[in-house]
Design a protein around this motif. Structure first.
Motif, PDB file in Angstrom:
ATOM      1  N   PHE A  62       5.243  30.054  50.468  1.00 55.55           N
ATOM      2  CA  PHE A  62       3.914  30.300  49.917  1.00 55.55           C
ATOM      3  C   PHE A  62       3.777  29.645  48.549  1.00 55.55           C
ATOM      4  O   PHE A  62       4.721  29.631  47.766  1.00 55.55           O
ATOM      5  CB  PHE A  62       3.664  31.807  49.764  1.00 55.55           C
ATOM      6  N   SER A  63       2.593  29.138  48.278  1.00 57.87           N
ATOM      7  CA  SER A  63       2.285  28.587  46.955  1.00 57.87           C
ATOM      8  C   SER A  63       1.231  29.477  46.291  1.00 57.87           C
ATOM      9  O   SER A  63       0.659  30.365  46.928  1.00 57.87           O
ATOM     10  CB  SER A  63       1.731  27.161  47.095  1.00 57.87           C
ATOM     11  N   ALA A  64       0.968  29.208  45.036  1.00 54.74           N
ATOM     12  CA  ALA A  64      -0.081  29.939  44.327  1.00 54.74           C
ATOM     13  C   ALA A  64      -1.422  29.748  45.027  1.00 54.74           C
ATOM     14  O   ALA A  64      -2.187  30.700  45.199  1.00 54.74           O
ATOM     15  CB  ALA A  64      -0.152  29.453  42.879  1.00 54.74           C
ATOM     16  N   GLN A  65      -1.706  28.529  45.464  1.00 56.27           N
ATOM     17  CA  GLN A  65      -2.974  28.258  46.142  1.00 56.27           C
ATOM     18  C   GLN A  65      -3.052  29.006  47.471  1.00 56.27           C
ATOM     19  O   GLN A  65      -4.111  29.533  47.834  1.00 56.27           O
ATOM     20  CB  GLN A  65      -3.161  26.765  46.380  1.00 56.27           C
ATOM     21  N   ASN A  66      -1.947  29.089  48.214  1.00 50.43           N
ATOM     22  CA  ASN A  66      -1.947  29.853  49.471  1.00 50.43           C
ATOM     23  C   ASN A  66      -2.315  31.304  49.207  1.00 50.43           C
ATOM     24  O   ASN A  66      -3.140  31.884  49.916  1.00 50.43           O
ATOM     25  CB  ASN A  66      -0.580  29.817  50.148  1.00 50.43           C
ATOM     26  N   CYS A  67      -1.699  31.891  48.189  1.00 47.37           N
ATOM     27  CA  CYS A  67      -1.976  33.291  47.856  1.00 47.37           C
ATOM     28  C   CYS A  67      -3.445  33.464  47.459  1.00 47.37           C
ATOM     29  O   CYS A  67      -4.098  34.416  47.884  1.00 47.37           O
ATOM     30  CB  CYS A  67      -1.055  33.772  46.741  1.00 47.37           C
ATOM     31  N   ALA A  68      -3.971  32.533  46.665  1.00 47.32           N
ATOM     32  CA  ALA A  68      -5.380  32.600  46.254  1.00 47.32           C
ATOM     33  C   ALA A  68      -6.301  32.523  47.467  1.00 47.32           C
ATOM     34  O   ALA A  68      -7.277  33.280  47.574  1.00 47.32           O
ATOM     35  CB  ALA A  68      -5.698  31.470  45.272  1.00 47.32           C
ATOM     36  N   ASN A  69      -6.006  31.624  48.399  1.00 51.02           N
ATOM     37  CA  ASN A  69      -6.853  31.480  49.586  1.00 51.02           C
ATOM     38  C   ASN A  69      -6.800  32.717  50.475  1.00 51.02           C
ATOM     39  O   ASN A  69      -7.811  33.107  51.066  1.00 51.02           O
ATOM     40  CB  ASN A  69      -6.456  30.236  50.373  1.00 51.02           C
ATOM     41  N   ILE A  70      -5.637  33.345  50.574  1.00 56.43           N
ATOM     42  CA  ILE A  70      -5.532  34.577  51.362  1.00 56.43           C
ATOM     43  C   ILE A  70      -6.337  35.691  50.702  1.00 56.43           C
ATOM     44  O   ILE A  70      -7.063  36.427  51.370  1.00 56.43           O
ATOM     45  CB  ILE A  70      -4.057  34.984  51.557  1.00 56.43           C
ATOM     46  N   LEU A  71      -6.236  35.818  49.371  1.00 56.56           N
ATOM     47  CA  LEU A  71      -7.007  36.841  48.667  1.00 56.56           C
ATOM     48  C   LEU A  71      -8.498  36.608  48.839  1.00 56.56           C
ATOM     49  O   LEU A  71      -9.267  37.541  49.064  1.00 56.56           O
ATOM     50  CB  LEU A  71      -6.626  36.874  47.178  1.00 56.56           C
ATOM     51  N   TRP A  72      -8.937  35.362  48.749  1.00 58.42           N
ATOM     52  CA  TRP A  72     -10.343  35.031  48.949  1.00 58.42           C
ATOM     53  C   TRP A  72     -10.771  35.454  50.360  1.00 58.42           C
ATOM     54  O   TRP A  72     -11.832  36.040  50.554  1.00 58.42           O
ATOM     55  CB  TRP A  72     -10.561  33.530  48.750  1.00 58.42           C
ATOM     56  N   ALA A  73      -9.935  35.151  51.355  1.00 52.68           N
ATOM     57  CA  ALA A  73     -10.244  35.495  52.736  1.00 52.68           C
ATOM     58  C   ALA A  73     -10.347  37.012  52.910  1.00 52.68           C
ATOM     59  O   ALA A  73     -11.203  37.488  53.663  1.00 52.68           O
ATOM     60  CB  ALA A  73      -9.184  34.924  53.675  1.00 52.68           C
TER      61      ALA A  73
ATOM     62  N   ALA B  20       0.655  43.316  47.490  1.00 47.54           N
ATOM     63  CA  ALA B  20       1.829  42.538  47.916  1.00 47.54           C
ATOM     64  C   ALA B  20       1.611  41.048  47.668  1.00 47.54           C
ATOM     65  O   ALA B  20       2.525  40.343  47.220  1.00 47.54           O
ATOM     66  CB  ALA B  20       2.119  42.792  49.394  1.00 47.54           C
ATOM     67  N   ILE B  21       0.402  40.572  47.929  1.00 44.36           N
ATOM     68  CA  ILE B  21       0.102  39.156  47.670  1.00 44.36           C
ATOM     69  C   ILE B  21       0.156  38.876  46.180  1.00 44.36           C
ATOM     70  O   ILE B  21       0.710  37.868  45.742  1.00 44.36           O
ATOM     71  CB  ILE B  21      -1.274  38.776  48.247  1.00 44.36           C
ATOM     72  N   ALA B  22      -0.413  39.760  45.378  1.00 44.25           N
ATOM     73  CA  ALA B  22      -0.391  39.566  43.918  1.00 44.25           C
ATOM     74  C   ALA B  22       1.033  39.554  43.387  1.00 44.25           C
ATOM     75  O   ALA B  22       1.373  38.746  42.513  1.00 44.25           O
ATOM     76  CB  ALA B  22      -1.208  40.659  43.236  1.00 44.25           C
ATOM     77  N   THR B  23       1.870  40.421  43.923  1.00 43.46           N
ATOM     78  CA  THR B  23       3.272  40.449  43.500  1.00 43.46           C
ATOM     79  C   THR B  23       3.948  39.131  43.835  1.00 43.46           C
ATOM     80  O   THR B  23       4.656  38.552  43.009  1.00 43.46           O
ATOM     81  CB  THR B  23       4.018  41.624  44.172  1.00 43.46           C
ATOM     82  N   ARG B  24       3.721  38.663  45.042  1.00 44.15           N
ATOM     83  CA  ARG B  24       4.311  37.383  45.439  1.00 44.15           C
ATOM     84  C   ARG B  24       3.731  36.246  44.598  1.00 44.15           C
ATOM     85  O   ARG B  24       4.453  35.355  44.162  1.00 44.15           O
ATOM     86  CB  ARG B  24       4.051  37.124  46.915  1.00 44.15           C
ATOM     87  N   ALA B  25       2.452  36.289  44.342  1.00 45.56           N
ATOM     88  CA  ALA B  25       1.791  35.231  43.579  1.00 45.56           C
ATOM     89  C   ALA B  25       2.303  35.158  42.140  1.00 45.56           C
ATOM     90  O   ALA B  25       2.347  34.083  41.547  1.00 45.56           O
ATOM     91  CB  ALA B  25       0.287  35.444  43.591  1.00 45.56           C
ATOM     92  N   SER B  26       2.696  36.290  41.576  1.00 50.76           N
ATOM     93  CA  SER B  26       3.167  36.287  40.187  1.00 50.76           C
ATOM     94  C   SER B  26       4.458  35.485  40.026  1.00 50.76           C
ATOM     95  O   SER B  26       4.829  35.123  38.912  1.00 50.76           O
ATOM     96  CB  SER B  26       3.349  37.713  39.664  1.00 50.76           C
TER      97      SER B  26
ATOM     98  N   SER C 125      -7.939  34.220  42.465  1.00 54.40           N
ATOM     99  CA  SER C 125      -7.038  35.362  42.645  1.00 54.40           C
ATOM    100  C   SER C 125      -7.455  36.547  41.793  1.00 54.40           C
ATOM    101  O   SER C 125      -7.514  37.683  42.282  1.00 54.40           O
ATOM    102  CB  SER C 125      -5.599  34.958  42.314  1.00 54.40           C
ATOM    103  N   VAL C 126      -7.760  36.298  40.524  1.00 52.11           N
ATOM    104  CA  VAL C 126      -8.165  37.388  39.632  1.00 52.11           C
ATOM    105  C   VAL C 126      -9.487  37.990  40.116  1.00 52.11           C
ATOM    106  O   VAL C 126      -9.645  39.210  40.173  1.00 52.11           O
ATOM    107  CB  VAL C 126      -8.262  36.898  38.168  1.00 52.11           C
TER     108      VAL C 126
END
Length: 154
Positions: free
Chosen positions: A62-73, A89-95, A109-110
């Protein structure tokens, strides 16, 4: 495609992805969830399965952009699922991607965490960024303005 055929096709693809989720990388998962949310299709298959298995998926894929896109979805999906734990869980991984953030991914993400009621989950992302002010200085004035607006949601 007519609407019925399109929905059956999306459901079939979603189901197939759930069967191969362990072989998917972060980009695959983010793209699939983003596409479903963008199309406005509320599948009962893929989102719950990703929520269930997310902790078991390899972090390095996973990349930061992947995490952002999942959160947006997640925000766009507008589901009845309780997504708070998944968002956390996504935010934890994204950090873990403090050096990989671009202004768009960080703002998305924010924003998504604020909309999902997970404002405190965005704090590690912001802390990682402010610990490296050089990254923040690279943001354009337009991006800084959008980011400031996003932080205003917190």
């Amino acid at each position: 495609l007519d609407e019925g055929l399109r929905l059956r096709l999306v459901e079939a693809v979603s189901y197939s992805l759930t069967q191969q989720l362990q072989q998917c990388n972060g980009q695959d998962i983010a793209n699939a969830l983003w596409a479903l949310a963008n199309l406005g299709i509320k599948t009962d298959v893929l989102f719950p399965k990703v929520c269930e298995c997310f902790q078991d998926l390899p972090s390095h894929s996973f990349s930061a952009q992947n995490c952002a896109n999942i959160l947006w979805a997640l925000v766009r999906q507008d589901r009845d699922l309780d997504l708070r734990d998944f968002a956390k869980a996504i935010a934890t991984r994204a950090s873990n991607f403090s050096s990989d953030w671009d202004e768009q991914s960080l703002s998305i993400s924010v924003w998504a965490l604020a909309v999902l009621g997970q404002r405190t989950s965005s704090l590690p992302l912001l802390k990682a960024l402010t610990s490296d002010l050089e990254e923040l200085r690279k943001f354009s004035s337009e991006s800084l303005s959008v980011f400031a607006w996003t932080c205003g949601l917190l």
